[in-house]
Design a protein around this motif. Structure first.
Motif, PDB file in Angstrom:
ATOM      1  N   TYR A  81       1.213  -1.415   0.020  1.00 30.15           N
ATOM      2  CA  TYR A  81       0.166  -0.254  -0.229  1.00 30.15           C
ATOM      3  C   TYR A  81       1.200   1.168  -0.239  1.00 30.15           C
ATOM      4  N   ARG A  82       1.821   1.165   0.996  1.00 27.67           N
ATOM      5  CA  ARG A  82       2.508   2.657   1.144  1.00 27.67           C
ATOM      6  C   ARG A  82       3.180   2.801  -0.158  1.00 27.67           C
ATOM      7  N   MET A  83       4.001   1.810  -1.224  1.00 23.36           N
ATOM      8  CA  MET A  83       4.760   2.208  -1.643  1.00 23.36           C
ATOM      9  C   MET A  83       4.012   2.167  -2.897  1.00 23.36           C
ATOM     10  N   ASN A  84       2.372   1.572  -3.442  1.00 21.07           N
ATOM     11  CA  ASN A  84       1.782   2.170  -4.430  1.00 21.07           C
ATOM     12  C   ASN A  84       0.822   3.395  -4.457  1.00 21.07           C
ATOM     13  N   GLU A  85       0.977   4.051  -2.615  1.00 21.39           N
ATOM     14  CA  GLU A  85       1.196   5.254  -2.689  1.00 21.39           C
ATOM     15  C   GLU A  85       1.997   6.242  -2.756  1.00 21.39           C
ATOM     16  N   LEU A  86       2.948   5.813  -3.394  1.00 21.10           N
ATOM     17  CA  LEU A  86       4.753   6.540  -3.371  1.00 21.10           C
ATOM     18  C   LEU A  86       4.773   6.225  -5.068  1.00 21.10           C
ATOM     19  N   SER A  87       3.881   5.275  -5.970  1.00 17.81           N
ATOM     20  CA  SER A  87       3.497   5.488  -7.099  1.00 17.81           C
ATOM     21  C   SER A  87       4.846   4.825  -7.151  1.00 17.81           C
ATOM     22  N   MET A  88       5.628   3.879  -6.291  1.00 21.27           N
ATOM     23  CA  MET A  88       6.976   3.197  -6.441  1.00 21.27           C
ATOM     24  C   MET A  88       6.774   1.385  -7.361  1.00 21.27           C
ATOM     25  N   ASP A  89       8.303   1.684  -8.516  1.00 20.52           N
ATOM     26  CA  ASP A  89       7.839   0.110  -9.135  1.00 20.52           C
ATOM     27  C   ASP A  89       8.274  -1.335  -8.418  1.00 20.52           C
ATOM     28  N   LEU A  90       7.314  -2.551  -7.850  1.00 20.99           N
ATOM     29  CA  LEU A  90       7.511  -2.691  -6.934  1.00 20.99           C
ATOM     30  C   LEU A  90       8.418  -3.989  -7.394  1.00 20.99           C
ATOM     31  N   GLN A  91       8.884  -4.387  -8.425  1.00 22.83           N
ATOM     32  CA  GLN A  91       9.664  -4.961  -9.533  1.00 22.83           C
ATOM     33  C   GLN A  91      10.769  -5.524  -8.945  1.00 22.83           C
ATOM     34  N   PRO A  92      11.632  -4.462  -9.482  1.00 20.09           N
ATOM     35  CA  PRO A  92      12.363  -4.345  -7.626  1.00 20.09           C
ATOM     36  C   PRO A  92      13.009  -5.146  -6.253  1.00 20.09           C
ATOM     37  N   PHE A  93      12.502  -4.952  -6.057  1.00 17.35           N
ATOM     38  CA  PHE A  93      11.908  -5.101  -4.331  1.00 17.35           C
ATOM     39  C   PHE A  93      11.451  -6.825  -4.775  1.00 17.35           C
ATOM     40  N   ALA A  94      10.948  -7.362  -5.177  1.00 12.12           N
ATOM     41  CA  ALA A  94      10.125  -8.777  -5.385  1.00 12.12           C
ATOM     42  C   ALA A  94      10.972  -9.545  -4.090  1.00 12.12           C
ATOM     43  N   ASN A  95      11.770  -9.586  -4.222  1.00 10.59           N
ATOM     44  CA  ASN A  95      12.334 -10.465  -2.934  1.00 10.59           C
ATOM     45  C   ASN A  95      12.305 -10.395  -1.778  1.00 10.59           C
ATOM     46  N   TYR A  96      12.625  -8.445  -1.207  1.00  9.66           N
ATOM     47  CA  TYR A  96      12.208  -8.002   0.003  1.00  9.66           C
ATOM     48  C   TYR A  96      10.394  -8.767   0.176  1.00  9.66           C
ATOM     49  N   LEU A  97      10.204  -8.113  -1.196  1.00 15.04           N
ATOM     50  CA  LEU A  97       8.204  -8.408  -1.000  1.00 15.04           C
ATOM     51  C   LEU A  97       7.874  -9.787  -0.040  1.00 15.04           C
ATOM     52  N   GLU A  98       8.205 -10.402  -1.440  1.00 13.68           N
ATOM     53  CA  GLU A  98       7.823 -12.050  -0.835  1.00 13.68           C
ATOM     54  C   GLU A  98       8.208 -12.249   0.662  1.00 13.68           C
ATOM     55  N   VAL A  99       9.516 -12.623   1.621  1.00  6.78           N
ATOM     56  CA  VAL A  99       9.631 -12.245   2.153  1.00  6.78           C
ATOM     57  C   VAL A  99       8.734 -11.641   3.345  1.00  6.78           C
ATOM     58  N   ALA A 100       8.088  -9.862   3.251  1.00 11.16           N
ATOM     59  CA  ALA A 100       7.578  -9.866   3.849  1.00 11.16           C
ATOM     60  C   ALA A 100       5.969 -10.772   3.698  1.00 11.16           C
ATOM     61  N   ARG A 101       5.386 -10.786   2.053  1.00 14.80           N
ATOM     62  CA  ARG A 101       4.388 -11.355   2.483  1.00 14.80           C
ATOM     63  C   ARG A 101       4.325 -12.440   2.955  1.00 14.80           C
ATOM     64  N   ARG A 102       5.607 -13.563   3.261  1.00 16.24           N
ATOM     65  CA  ARG A 102       5.763 -14.702   4.345  1.00 16.24           C
ATOM     66  C   ARG A 102       5.559 -14.581   5.843  1.00 16.24           C
ATOM     67  N   GLY A 103       5.160 -13.251   5.585  1.00  8.20           N
ATOM     68  CA  GLY A 103       5.387 -12.717   7.544  1.00  8.20           C
ATOM     69  C   GLY A 103       7.064 -13.326   8.456  1.00  8.20           C
ATOM     70  N   LEU A 104       7.731 -12.992   7.547  1.00  9.54           N
ATOM     71  CA  LEU A 104       8.550 -13.603   7.747  1.00  9.54           C
ATOM     72  C   LEU A 104       9.577 -11.961   8.809  1.00  9.54           C
ATOM     73  N   LEU A 105       9.403 -10.593   7.999  1.00 12.70           N
ATOM     74  CA  LEU A 105       9.517  -9.928   8.823  1.00 12.70           C
ATOM     75  C   LEU A 105       9.281  -9.504  10.422  1.00 12.70           C
ATOM     76  N   HIS A 106       9.891  -8.952  10.753  1.00 14.82           N
ATOM     77  CA  HIS A 106       9.257  -8.492  12.735  1.00 14.82           C
ATOM     78  C   HIS A 106       9.444  -6.529  12.342  1.00 14.82           C
ATOM     79  N   PRO A 107       8.376  -6.381  13.999  1.00  9.75           N
ATOM     80  CA  PRO A 107       7.985  -5.361  13.793  1.00  9.75           C
ATOM     81  C   PRO A 107       9.841  -4.585  14.638  1.00  9.75           C
ATOM     82  N   SER A 108      10.060  -3.409  14.431  1.00  7.48           N
ATOM     83  CA  SER A 108      11.762  -3.311  14.791  1.00  7.48           C
ATOM     84  C   SER A 108      11.588  -1.636  14.570  1.00  7.48           C
TER      85      SER A 108
END
Length: 309
Positions: free
Chosen positions: A246-273
């Motif tokens: 949502y935040r990336m789309n709000e900033l009109s960012m290209d999601l493709q370069p961040f595909a691996n990072y986004l996949e980690v997030a999609r799998r719920g592996l990132l922690h609050p920090s």
């Protein structure tokens, strides 16, 4: 040839050794403060398929390695989030080099370098108030250590360090902007007697939006007094896949370069920090009482400078 002579004249300046001694003491104090609080130190990452997109335009800093295009590190924000998933890595820090090829419009800045170092840190399950308290303690500790161990060097620099005993004030960018306009940081820094925090900036997608409050953000900057400006930038982090997208789309960012990072997030592996990055050269400039950031480094990397080496 005259430029070379000027360069080596700077090397021979009597302040140069004093600044180097203070630099060593500052780095030691920063590291010991977090090591004593059970932080793990990581080594820096200098290149990656992705790096911090930043909240302002810079020239791309990239290299070609065989068939891959790799970015030089602008900040270690993504690697900090990923490192927190490792066993025992709930609190981390890095003395992290950063490359930011700033554009000409800030070439007269006294605070910007094309390459610089951050004292970068992150806490798993941390929140902004916990981190701001840590930052305040860290800054006060560094000043105490320099005052205790570098009296001769401070005298050489004709610098008397202020003693900060009270809590650092906390302001919202909304209230400061309403009172002072868009230059509120500069105006407040010029009149302040102590470092202070400013919260709630709209900027990078990874700074956490306040839950349930669109358009408000759980982030913070530390600002030095006496006109020295920004010291540190930090935030709680977005970690949920849908919110990151949502935040990336709000900033009109290209999601493709961040595909691996986004996949980690999609799998719920990132922690609050939550964490931040303290500019080491800016801290040294403030401690040494210098007005130009080039005065605290042997090798000039200020924007717009045709450096020789």
């Amino acid at each position: 040839m005259e430029e070379i002579a000027r360069n080596f004249a700077d090397f021979a300046h009597p302040d140069t050794e004093s600044i180097a001694i203070i630099r060593g003491r500052v780095l030691q104090a920063l590291q010991h403060y977090l090591l004593d609080r059970d932080f793990k130190q990581l080594m820096p990452i200098l290149m990656s398929p992705i790096t911090d997109p930043l909240n302002h335009a810079v020239y791309p800093a990239e290299i070609q390695y065989e068939q891959r295009r790799l970015k030089l590190t602008a900040s270690m924000i993504f690697h900090k989030q990923l490192a927190l998933t490792a066993k025992g890595h709930d609190k981390i820090f890095i003395v992290a080099p950063n490359i930011r090829l700033e554009k000409a419009e800030i070439k007269d800045s006294e605070n910007h370098l094309l390459e610089f170092s951050q004292f970068d840190f992150e806490i798993r399950d941390g929140d902004m108030h916990q981190v701001m308290a840590l930052i305040e303690g860290l800054i006060k500790h560094v000043f105490s250590e320099v005052n205790q161990h570098c009296a001769a060097e401070l005298a050489q620099l004709n610098r008397q360090l202020p003693h900060f005993t009270s809590a650092f004030p906390i302001y919202s960018s909304d209230e400061l902007r309403a009172e002072h306009g868009d230059d509120f940081e500069k105006i407040m820094s010029a009149s302040a007697q102590t470092p202070f925090f400013v919260t709630n900036y709209r900027r990078e997608f990874y700074d956490r939006e306040t839950p349930g409050k669109r358009g408000a953000y759980n982030n913070y900057d530390l600002i030095y007094p006496d006109g020295y400006g920004e010291a540190l930038s930090g935030a709680e982090r977005e970690f949920e896949y849908e919110q990151i997208v949502y935040r990336m789309n709000e900033l009109s960012m290209d999601l493709q370069p961040f595909a691996n990072y986004l996949e980690v997030a999609r799998r719920g592996l990132l922690h609050p920090s939550a964490g931040g990055g303290l500019g080491i050269e800016r801290l040294l400039k403030f401690i040494c009482g210098k007005r130009r950031i080039r005065d605290v480094a042997l090798f000039d990397r200020t924007v717009g400078t045709s450096f020789l080496f």
